[in-house]
Design a protein around this motif. Sequence first.
Motif, PDB file in Angstrom:
ATOM      1  N   SER A   1       0.822  -1.192   0.000  1.00 20.75           N
ATOM      2  CA  SER A   1       0.000   0.000   0.000  1.00 20.75           C
ATOM      3  C   SER A   1       0.865   1.255   0.000  1.00 20.75           C
ATOM      4  N   GLY A   2       2.086   1.174   0.528  1.00 21.96           N
ATOM      5  CA  GLY A   2       2.976   2.312   0.514  1.00 21.96           C
ATOM      6  C   GLY A   2       2.676   3.364   1.560  1.00 21.96           C
ATOM      7  N   LEU A   3       1.764   3.099   2.478  1.00 21.48           N
ATOM      8  CA  LEU A   3       1.417   4.071   3.512  1.00 21.48           C
ATOM      9  C   LEU A   3       2.290   3.882   4.739  1.00 21.48           C
ATOM     10  N   ASP A   4       2.753   4.990   5.304  1.00 17.82           N
ATOM     11  CA  ASP A   4       3.442   4.870   6.584  1.00 17.82           C
ATOM     12  C   ASP A   4       2.385   4.706   7.679  1.00 17.82           C
ATOM     13  N   ILE A   5       2.797   4.455   8.898  1.00 17.41           N
ATOM     14  CA  ILE A   5       1.860   4.119   9.975  1.00 17.41           C
ATOM     15  C   ILE A   5       0.868   5.248  10.244  1.00 17.41           C
ATOM     16  N   ASP A   6       1.323   6.498  10.187  1.00 17.98           N
ATOM     17  CA  ASP A   6       0.409   7.623  10.426  1.00 17.98           C
ATOM     18  C   ASP A   6      -0.638   7.719   9.320  1.00 17.98           C
ATOM     19  N   ALA A   7      -0.203   7.585   8.080  1.00 15.10           N
ATOM     20  CA  ALA A   7      -1.135   7.638   6.955  1.00 15.10           C
ATOM     21  C   ALA A   7      -2.105   6.459   6.993  1.00 15.10           C
ATOM     22  N   LEU A   8      -1.611   5.286   7.377  1.00 16.00           N
ATOM     23  CA  LEU A   8      -2.478   4.113   7.481  1.00 16.00           C
ATOM     24  C   LEU A   8      -3.586   4.348   8.504  1.00 16.00           C
ATOM     25  N   ARG A   9      -3.254   4.953   9.619  1.00 15.73           N
ATOM     26  CA  ARG A   9      -4.268   5.255  10.647  1.00 15.73           C
ATOM     27  C   ARG A   9      -5.302   6.245  10.135  1.00 15.73           C
ATOM     28  N   ILE A  10      -4.858   7.241   9.378  1.00 18.47           N
ATOM     29  CA  ILE A  10      -5.780   8.231   8.825  1.00 18.47           C
ATOM     30  C   ILE A  10      -6.725   7.579   7.819  1.00 18.47           C
ATOM     31  N   VAL A  11      -6.170   6.763   6.940  1.00 19.48           N
ATOM     32  CA  VAL A  11      -6.992   6.064   5.945  1.00 19.48           C
ATOM     33  C   VAL A  11      -7.979   5.126   6.644  1.00 19.48           C
ATOM     34  N   ALA A  12      -7.510   4.388   7.641  1.00 24.35           N
ATOM     35  CA  ALA A  12      -8.378   3.456   8.371  1.00 24.35           C
ATOM     36  C   ALA A  12      -9.509   4.199   9.080  1.00 24.35           C
ATOM     37  N   ALA A  13      -9.222   5.351   9.649  1.00 24.34           N
ATOM     38  CA  ALA A  13     -10.267   6.141  10.310  1.00 24.34           C
ATOM     39  C   ALA A  13     -11.340   6.548   9.305  1.00 24.34           C
ATOM     40  N   GLY A  14     -10.924   6.928   8.102  1.00 21.05           N
ATOM     41  CA  GLY A  14     -11.886   7.283   7.062  1.00 21.05           C
ATOM     42  C   GLY A  14     -12.721   6.094   6.632  1.00 21.05           C
ATOM     43  N   ILE A  15     -12.090   4.942   6.469  1.00 16.62           N
ATOM     44  CA  ILE A  15     -12.823   3.721   6.107  1.00 16.62           C
ATOM     45  C   ILE A  15     -13.827   3.378   7.197  1.00 16.62           C
ATOM     46  N   ASN A  16     -13.398   3.428   8.447  1.00 18.94           N
ATOM     47  CA  ASN A  16     -14.302   3.118   9.559  1.00 18.94           C
ATOM     48  C   ASN A  16     -15.494   4.066   9.591  1.00 18.94           C
ATOM     49  N   ARG A  17     -15.267   5.349   9.356  1.00 15.35           N
ATOM     50  CA  ARG A  17     -16.353   6.331   9.353  1.00 15.35           C
ATOM     51  C   ARG A  17     -17.381   5.994   8.276  1.00 15.35           C
ATOM     52  N   ILE A  18     -16.885   5.660   7.093  1.00 14.43           N
ATOM     53  CA  ILE A  18     -17.790   5.348   5.980  1.00 14.43           C
ATOM     54  C   ILE A  18     -18.526   4.040   6.237  1.00 14.43           C
ATOM     55  N   MET A  19     -17.816   2.998   6.653  1.00 19.08           N
ATOM     56  CA  MET A  19     -18.455   1.687   6.747  1.00 19.08           C
ATOM     57  C   MET A  19     -19.427   1.567   7.913  1.00 19.08           C
ATOM     58  N   ARG A  20     -19.381   2.484   8.860  1.00 19.87           N
ATOM     59  CA  ARG A  20     -20.330   2.454   9.977  1.00 19.87           C
ATOM     60  C   ARG A  20     -21.498   3.406   9.767  1.00 19.87           C
ATOM     61  N   ALA A  21     -21.490   4.143   8.663  1.00 18.30           N
ATOM     62  CA  ALA A  21     -22.618   5.023   8.341  1.00 18.30           C
ATOM     63  C   ALA A  21     -23.805   4.151   7.928  1.00 18.30           C
ATOM     64  N   PRO A  22     -25.005   4.480   8.389  1.00 18.96           N
ATOM     65  CA  PRO A  22     -26.167   3.616   8.124  1.00 18.96           C
ATOM     66  C   PRO A  22     -26.538   3.475   6.650  1.00 18.96           C
ATOM     67  N   ASP A  23     -26.157   4.434   5.826  1.00 15.70           N
ATOM     68  CA  ASP A  23     -26.542   4.395   4.417  1.00 15.70           C
ATOM     69  C   ASP A  23     -25.381   4.057   3.487  1.00 15.70           C
ATOM     70  N   LYS A  24     -24.307   3.479   4.044  1.00 15.58           N
ATOM     71  CA  LYS A  24     -23.118   3.170   3.247  1.00 15.58           C
ATOM     72  C   LYS A  24     -22.700   1.713   3.426  1.00 15.58           C
ATOM     73  N   ALA A  25     -21.925   1.250   2.475  1.00 12.73           N
ATOM     74  CA  ALA A  25     -21.318  -0.080   2.550  1.00 12.73           C
ATOM     75  C   ALA A  25     -19.908   0.027   1.986  1.00 12.73           C
TER      76      ALA A  25
END
Length: 74
Positions: A1-25
Amino acid sequence: SGLDIDALRIVAAGINRIMRAPDKAVLLITHYQRLLDYVTPDRVHVLDRGKITRSGGPELARQLEREGYVEVAA
């Protein structure tokens, strides 16, 4: 993926926000357990030659990391 640990955490936070939204998958395709340390999937599927050969919960991803695809998907 080429992401460093800080960038990976930021990307993961965004994924988590989207995937827990009631109208998203989210369909997340990865070979990297490191990403799954920050994003807990609801379901995990093993794809082999275009077919799902194994399905389970987050524990399946951890088992794959420990034992490898050959052992688990056989």
